[in-house]
Design a protein around this motif. Structure first.
Motif, PDB file in Angstrom:
ATOM      1  N   GLU A   1       4.793  71.526  -2.420  1.00 16.89           N
ATOM      2  CA  GLU A   1       5.449  70.308  -1.525  1.00 16.89           C
ATOM      3  C   GLU A   1       7.146  70.552  -1.176  1.00 16.89           C
ATOM      4  OE1 GLU A   1       4.867  66.510  -3.328  1.00 16.89           O
ATOM      5  OE2 GLU A   1       5.529  66.940  -5.356  1.00 16.89           O
TER       6      GLU A   1
ATOM      7  N   GLU B   1       8.706  57.817  -5.693  1.00 14.11           N
ATOM      8  CA  GLU B   1       8.848  58.514  -6.947  1.00 14.11           C
ATOM      9  C   GLU B   1       9.860  59.671  -7.188  1.00 14.11           C
ATOM     10  OE1 GLU B   1       4.736  59.237  -8.425  1.00 14.11           O
ATOM     11  OE2 GLU B   1       4.848  61.437  -7.482  1.00 14.11           O
TER      12      GLU B   1
ATOM     13  N   THR C   1       8.959  61.830  -0.871  1.00 13.56           N
ATOM     14  CA  THR C   1       8.361  62.848  -0.580  1.00 13.56           C
ATOM     15  C   THR C   1       6.761  62.902  -0.449  1.00 13.56           C
ATOM     16  OG1 THR C   1      10.118  64.291  -1.677  1.00 13.56           O
ATOM     17  CG2 THR C   1       7.582  65.384  -1.349  1.00 13.56           C
ATOM     18  N   ASP C   2       6.270  62.205  -1.029  1.00  9.80           N
ATOM     19  CA  ASP C   2       4.684  62.131  -0.968  1.00  9.80           C
ATOM     20  C   ASP C   2       4.575  61.309   0.121  1.00  9.80           C
ATOM     21  OD1 ASP C   2       4.410  63.431  -3.492  1.00  9.80           O
ATOM     22  OD2 ASP C   2       3.878  61.610  -4.570  1.00  9.80           O
TER      23      ASP C   2
ATOM     24  N   HIS D   1      11.245  63.352  -7.361  1.00 10.88           N
ATOM     25  CA  HIS D   1      10.612  64.280  -7.280  1.00 10.88           C
ATOM     26  C   HIS D   1      11.952  65.349  -7.573  1.00 10.88           C
ATOM     27  CE1 HIS D   1       7.327  62.789  -5.052  1.00 10.88           C
ATOM     28  NE2 HIS D   1       6.831  63.921  -5.045  1.00 10.88           N
TER      29      HIS D   1
ATOM     30  N   HIS E   1       4.291  69.236  -9.875  1.00  8.27           N
ATOM     31  CA  HIS E   1       5.235  68.045  -9.196  1.00  8.27           C
ATOM     32  C   HIS E   1       6.519  68.517  -8.776  1.00  8.27           C
ATOM     33  CE1 HIS E   1       6.201  63.912  -8.432  1.00  8.27           C
ATOM     34  NE2 HIS E   1       7.415  64.178  -9.041  1.00  8.27           N
TER      35      HIS E   1
HETATM   36 ZN   LIG Z   1       4.927  64.796  -4.864  1.00  8.24          ZN
END
Ligand SMILES: [Zn+2]
Length: 261
Positions: free
Chosen positions: A167, A35, A45-46, A37, A162
């Motif tokens: 992150e 998704e 990334t996730d 980022h 987010h």
């Molecule tokens: Zn993320």
């Protein structure tokens, strides 16, 4: 286990068979998303951060890691290109089937590593509860936001948003070649008393509902999809945060293994 890899997909079936007993019947399952980022982080990334925490902990604890789930429930990020969203009921089913398959070979302890934050938690709980009840196995959910509550404020970081400083820092440490930090745009959190997507928020936290397309369009226009302050990110902070999570994950694995003995 292959000396060179903790990843199940890199092993032969003979190696996979051997690691079941050697690992105390324990396996890690990283679960992320694909998704948007923001302007500065990659779509994966996730999944990348969940896989990185899993891999580093697996090397220390000598347990294998299942192939990561690269897809998540991301309807709110569909306003920007590249995002893939999967219905949460399918994710719960898929996760259950992965646990079910591995349990048939003898694995009993499963650590689901959550890379997609609060959005993942509900359906991971559904899959884990069903696996416990129907398969008699021991699944746990390792959530970085809960596991780093004691750390993130001391780093000078804001709460979970987010593509924010948390992150971004971890990606600067784990995948520096994929971070375009000069493209990062801040979108500071509003001060709130009642609600945050950070599950460790000290105030009253309402149950999470993903943002509407209109809300996300506004975020995309103001910051390219970022919520938080990625310009506060640093590789040094990312290393501290990442290593903290790896240490905590090894503790979780040891705890699960000890209960099984
Ligand atoms: Zn993320």
């Amino acid at each position: 286990m292959s000396e060179s890899s903790v990843w199940l997909q890199d092993m032969t079936w003979e190696e996979a068979g051997q690691i079941i007993e050697q690992s105390g019947k324990t396996i890690l399952i990283p679960v992320g998303s694909t998704e948007q980022h923001g302007y500065h982080l990659p779509l994966g990334t996730d999944t990348m951060v969940a896989a990185a925490v899993a891999e580093d902990a697996a090397k220390k604890a000598r347990v294998p890691v299942a192939p990561p789930l690269w897809f998540g429930w991301s309807p709110h990020h569909m306003v920007l290109p590249g995002t893939i969203t999967v219905r949460p009921e399918l994710l719960a089913e898929l996760c259950f089937d992965i646990i079910s398959s591995l349990s048939r070979h003898g694995f009993e302890n499963f650590v689901l590593i959550n890379g997609h934050r609060i959005v993942n938690i509900t359906w991971l709980q559904i899959a884990a509860e069903r696996a416990k009840r129907e398969l008699g196995v021991h699944p746990v959910i390792f959530d970085p936001a809960y596991m780093s509550k004691s750390l993130t404020a001391s780093m000078g970081w804001g709460s979970v948003g987010h593509a924010e400083e948390i992150e971004t820092s971890q990606m600067m440490h784990c995948h520096p070649d994929l971070v375009k930090i000069d493209r990062a745009v801040d979108h500071p959190h509003r001060a709130v008393n009642l609600y945050s997507v950070d599950p460790s928020f000290e105030g009253d936290t309402l149950c999470y509902v993903p943002s509407s397309p209109d809300e996300m369009k506004a975020l995309a226009e103001s910051s390219g999809g970022t919520a938080g302050e990625p310009t506060k990110a640093s590789e040094k902070g990312g290393k501290i945060y990442h290593n903290h999570l790896v240490t905590r994950l090894v503790e979780v694995i040891r705890d699960l293994q000890a209960k099984g003995n």
